[in-house]
Design a protein around this motif. Sequence first.
Motif, PDB file in Angstrom:
ATOM      1  N   GLU A  44       0.909  -1.112   0.074  1.00  0.00           N
ATOM      2  CA  GLU A  44       0.110  -0.144   0.044  1.00  0.00           C
ATOM      3  C   GLU A  44       1.062   1.178  -0.233  1.00  0.00           C
ATOM      4  OE1 GLU A  44      -2.878  -0.505   2.953  1.00  0.00           O
ATOM      5  OE2 GLU A  44      -3.965  -2.192   1.942  1.00  0.00           O
ATOM      6  N   LYS A  45       1.822   1.286  -0.692  1.00  0.00           N
ATOM      7  CA  LYS A  45       2.797   2.350  -1.284  1.00  0.00           C
ATOM      8  C   LYS A  45       3.786   2.746  -0.146  1.00  0.00           C
ATOM      9  CE  LYS A  45      -0.421   4.352  -4.634  1.00  0.00           C
ATOM     10  NZ  LYS A  45      -1.056   5.536  -5.068  1.00  0.00           N
ATOM     11  N   GLU A  46       3.897   1.769   1.124  1.00  0.00           N
ATOM     12  CA  GLU A  46       4.948   1.948   1.886  1.00  0.00           C
ATOM     13  C   GLU A  46       5.907   0.828   1.765  1.00  0.00           C
ATOM     14  OE1 GLU A  46       4.939   2.063   6.712  1.00  0.00           O
ATOM     15  OE2 GLU A  46       3.118   2.251   5.854  1.00  0.00           O
ATOM     16  N   ILE A  47       7.179   1.331   1.990  1.00  0.00           N
ATOM     17  CA  ILE A  47       8.359   0.289   1.858  1.00  0.00           C
ATOM     18  C   ILE A  47       8.189  -0.859   3.130  1.00  0.00           C
ATOM     19  CG2 ILE A  47      10.822  -0.218   1.951  1.00  0.00           C
ATOM     20  CD1 ILE A  47       9.961   1.057  -0.563  1.00  0.00           C
ATOM     21  N   ALA A  48       7.832  -1.958   2.695  1.00  0.00           N
ATOM     22  CA  ALA A  48       7.651  -2.998   3.810  1.00  0.00           C
ATOM     23  C   ALA A  48       8.800  -3.963   3.885  1.00  0.00           C
ATOM     24  CB  ALA A  48       6.599  -3.939   3.342  1.00  0.00           C
ATOM     25  N   GLY A  49       9.950  -4.241   3.132  1.00  0.00           N
ATOM     26  CA  GLY A  49      10.869  -5.236   3.008  1.00  0.00           C
ATOM     27  C   GLY A  49      11.742  -5.063   2.141  1.00  0.00           C
ATOM     28  N   TYR A  50      12.770  -5.820   1.872  1.00  0.00           N
ATOM     29  CA  TYR A  50      13.724  -5.972   0.785  1.00  0.00           C
ATOM     30  C   TYR A  50      14.450  -7.543   0.740  1.00  0.00           C
ATOM     31  CZ  TYR A  50      18.001  -5.580   3.520  1.00  0.00           C
ATOM     32  OH  TYR A  50      19.365  -5.922   4.375  1.00  0.00           O
ATOM     33  N   LEU A  51      15.000  -7.730  -0.590  1.00  0.00           N
ATOM     34  CA  LEU A  51      15.772  -8.913  -0.727  1.00  0.00           C
ATOM     35  C   LEU A  51      16.874  -8.194  -1.475  1.00  0.00           C
ATOM     36  CD1 LEU A  51      14.516 -12.340  -1.936  1.00  0.00           C
ATOM     37  CD2 LEU A  51      16.353 -11.023  -3.256  1.00  0.00           C
ATOM     38  N   SER A  52      18.098  -8.635  -1.039  1.00  0.00           N
ATOM     39  CA  SER A  52      19.328  -8.324  -1.796  1.00  0.00           C
ATOM     40  C   SER A  52      19.918  -9.513  -2.326  1.00  0.00           C
ATOM     41  CB  SER A  52      20.448  -7.495  -1.042  1.00  0.00           C
ATOM     42  OG  SER A  52      20.570  -8.129   0.231  1.00  0.00           O
ATOM     43  N   TYR A  53      20.592  -9.534  -3.726  1.00  0.00           N
ATOM     44  CA  TYR A  53      21.100 -10.571  -4.226  1.00  0.00           C
ATOM     45  C   TYR A  53      22.565 -10.136  -4.875  1.00  0.00           C
ATOM     46  CZ  TYR A  53      18.713  -9.155  -8.501  1.00  0.00           C
ATOM     47  OH  TYR A  53      18.306  -8.578  -9.610  1.00  0.00           O
ATOM     48  N   THR A  54      23.182 -11.118  -5.255  1.00  0.00           N
ATOM     49  CA  THR A  54      24.507 -10.983  -6.324  1.00  0.00           C
ATOM     50  C   THR A  54      24.206 -12.124  -7.316  1.00  0.00           C
ATOM     51  OG1 THR A  54      25.918 -12.162  -4.769  1.00  0.00           O
ATOM     52  CG2 THR A  54      25.772  -9.861  -4.448  1.00  0.00           C
ATOM     53  N   TRP A  55      25.063 -12.057  -8.401  1.00  0.00           N
ATOM     54  CA  TRP A  55      25.116 -12.963  -9.293  1.00  0.00           C
ATOM     55  C   TRP A  55      26.581 -13.518  -9.222  1.00  0.00           C
ATOM     56  CZ3 TRP A  55      21.106 -15.050 -11.500  1.00  0.00           C
ATOM     57  CH2 TRP A  55      19.944 -14.305 -11.558  1.00  0.00           C
ATOM     58  N   ASN A  56      26.553 -15.010  -9.027  1.00  0.00           N
ATOM     59  CA  ASN A  56      27.936 -15.565  -9.148  1.00  0.00           C
ATOM     60  C   ASN A  56      28.013 -16.574 -10.084  1.00  0.00           C
ATOM     61  OD1 ASN A  56      28.747 -14.180  -6.701  1.00  0.00           O
ATOM     62  ND2 ASN A  56      27.855 -15.533  -5.402  1.00  0.00           N
ATOM     63  N   TYR A  57      29.073 -17.153 -10.427  1.00  0.00           N
ATOM     64  CA  TYR A  57      29.375 -18.054 -11.441  1.00  0.00           C
ATOM     65  C   TYR A  57      29.665 -19.470 -10.785  1.00  0.00           C
ATOM     66  CZ  TYR A  57      30.690 -20.492 -15.696  1.00  0.00           C
ATOM     67  OH  TYR A  57      30.927 -21.505 -16.625  1.00  0.00           O
ATOM     68  N   SER A  58      29.108 -20.594 -11.301  1.00  0.00           N
ATOM     69  CA  SER A  58      29.341 -21.917 -10.725  1.00  0.00           C
ATOM     70  C   SER A  58      30.295 -22.675 -11.801  1.00  0.00           C
ATOM     71  CB  SER A  58      28.229 -22.691 -10.533  1.00  0.00           C
ATOM     72  OG  SER A  58      28.487 -24.016 -10.286  1.00  0.00           O
ATOM     73  N   ILE A  59      31.542 -22.909 -11.712  1.00  0.00           N
ATOM     74  CA  ILE A  59      32.067 -23.572 -12.571  1.00  0.00           C
ATOM     75  C   ILE A  59      31.736 -25.087 -12.925  1.00  0.00           C
ATOM     76  CG2 ILE A  59      34.478 -24.760 -12.961  1.00  0.00           C
ATOM     77  CD1 ILE A  59      35.723 -22.403 -11.300  1.00  0.00           C
ATOM     78  N   TRP A  60      31.201 -25.793 -11.742  1.00  0.00           N
ATOM     79  CA  TRP A  60      30.689 -27.063 -12.021  1.00  0.00           C
ATOM     80  C   TRP A  60      29.434 -27.025 -12.830  1.00  0.00           C
ATOM     81  CZ3 TRP A  60      31.160 -31.042  -7.456  1.00  0.00           C
ATOM     82  CH2 TRP A  60      32.571 -31.162  -7.046  1.00  0.00           C
ATOM     83  N   ASN A  61      28.383 -26.039 -12.540  1.00  0.00           N
ATOM     84  CA  ASN A  61      27.224 -25.994 -13.427  1.00  0.00           C
ATOM     85  C   ASN A  61      27.365 -25.192 -14.705  1.00  0.00           C
ATOM     86  OD1 ASN A  61      25.759 -27.039 -11.294  1.00  0.00           O
ATOM     87  ND2 ASN A  61      25.248 -25.258 -10.419  1.00  0.00           N
ATOM     88  N   GLY A  62      28.313 -24.460 -14.733  1.00  0.00           N
ATOM     89  CA  GLY A  62      28.867 -23.755 -16.076  1.00  0.00           C
ATOM     90  C   GLY A  62      27.758 -22.570 -16.421  1.00  0.00           C
ATOM     91  N   LYS A  63      27.359 -22.142 -14.995  1.00  0.00           N
ATOM     92  CA  LYS A  63      26.335 -20.971 -15.364  1.00  0.00           C
ATOM     93  C   LYS A  63      26.366 -19.993 -14.100  1.00  0.00           C
ATOM     94  CE  LYS A  63      22.719 -24.013 -15.813  1.00  0.00           C
ATOM     95  NZ  LYS A  63      21.467 -24.423 -16.363  1.00  0.00           N
ATOM     96  N   ASN A  64      25.626 -18.858 -14.256  1.00  0.00           N
ATOM     97  CA  ASN A  64      25.529 -17.970 -13.102  1.00  0.00           C
ATOM     98  C   ASN A  64      24.366 -18.522 -12.375  1.00  0.00           C
ATOM     99  OD1 ASN A  64      27.479 -16.123 -14.164  1.00  0.00           O
ATOM    100  ND2 ASN A  64      25.950 -14.963 -15.238  1.00  0.00           N
ATOM    101  N   TYR A  65      24.489 -18.230 -11.098  1.00  0.00           N
ATOM    102  CA  TYR A  65      23.504 -18.343 -10.142  1.00  0.00           C
ATOM    103  C   TYR A  65      23.314 -17.470  -9.158  1.00  0.00           C
ATOM    104  CZ  TYR A  65      26.994 -19.332  -6.437  1.00  0.00           C
ATOM    105  OH  TYR A  65      28.215 -19.068  -5.599  1.00  0.00           O
ATOM    106  N   MET A  66      22.143 -17.161  -8.736  1.00  0.00           N
ATOM    107  CA  MET A  66      21.763 -16.101  -7.717  1.00  0.00           C
ATOM    108  C   MET A  66      22.033 -16.418  -6.203  1.00  0.00           C
ATOM    109  SD  MET A  66      18.155 -14.209  -7.070  1.00  0.00           S
ATOM    110  CE  MET A  66      17.864 -13.560  -8.754  1.00  0.00           C
ATOM    111  N   ASN A  67      22.942 -15.607  -5.505  1.00  0.00           N
ATOM    112  CA  ASN A  67      23.041 -15.764  -4.327  1.00  0.00           C
ATOM    113  C   ASN A  67      22.280 -14.637  -3.474  1.00  0.00           C
ATOM    114  OD1 ASN A  67      24.789 -16.914  -2.213  1.00  0.00           O
ATOM    115  ND2 ASN A  67      25.352 -14.708  -1.732  1.00  0.00           N
ATOM    116  N   LEU A  68      21.426 -15.081  -2.781  1.00  0.00           N
ATOM    117  CA  LEU A  68      20.424 -14.064  -1.924  1.00  0.00           C
ATOM    118  C   LEU A  68      21.117 -13.686  -0.495  1.00  0.00           C
ATOM    119  CD1 LEU A  68      16.994 -16.026  -1.943  1.00  0.00           C
ATOM    120  CD2 LEU A  68      17.985 -14.741  -3.527  1.00  0.00           C
ATOM    121  N   ASP A  69      21.185 -12.478  -0.557  1.00  0.00           N
ATOM    122  CA  ASP A  69      22.076 -11.956   0.598  1.00  0.00           C
ATOM    123  C   ASP A  69      21.239 -11.573   1.855  1.00  0.00           C
ATOM    124  OD1 ASP A  69      24.333 -11.089   2.136  1.00  0.00           O
ATOM    125  OD2 ASP A  69      24.108  -9.005   1.413  1.00  0.00           O
TER     126      ASP A  69
END
Length: 149
Positions: free
Chosen positions: A60-85
């Motif tokens: 309802e137009k008021e800041i209620a919370g947040y989620l922060s994240y970074t992108w990292n790379y997994s050599i084993w998976n061969g792709k980026n993954y999201m790391n939730l902070d």
Amino acid sequence: MNGIKIRHATSKDVTVLFDLIMAIAKHHNQEAYVLTDKDELLKEGFGEAPKFYVLLAEYEKEIAGYLSYTWNYSIWNGKNYMNLDDLFVKEKFRGLKIGQELIQRAKSLCANESSGLMRREVEKDNHKAIQFYNRLGAKMVEKGIFRWI
């Protein structure tokens, strides 16, 4: 979405973001460990090559919370993954499924990146968080974390 709006933070949100970071630190009694400041957040999160990203939840137009994240790379998976902070919802907004909406948006972003993998570290004694992530389909993988300071 029942009055919940999720959006990416912009440079105009730095003060709000810093206040949210201090709120989660206070919630965990860890204010002394917050070493960043608004200038650092502005420089590292909203410059030419951001080092982190933030989703803000508005209720309802008021800041209620947040989620922060970074992108990292997994050599084993061969792709980026999201790391939730951080994932934090202000106390007066808890129980409104705002945390769930933030996670769902993060999952969407992850899928759009063709990553398919999100990662979140949780303290072993944070039973509420563990139940929350389990309920949203995450599986806990126990590994030791080593730190050099």
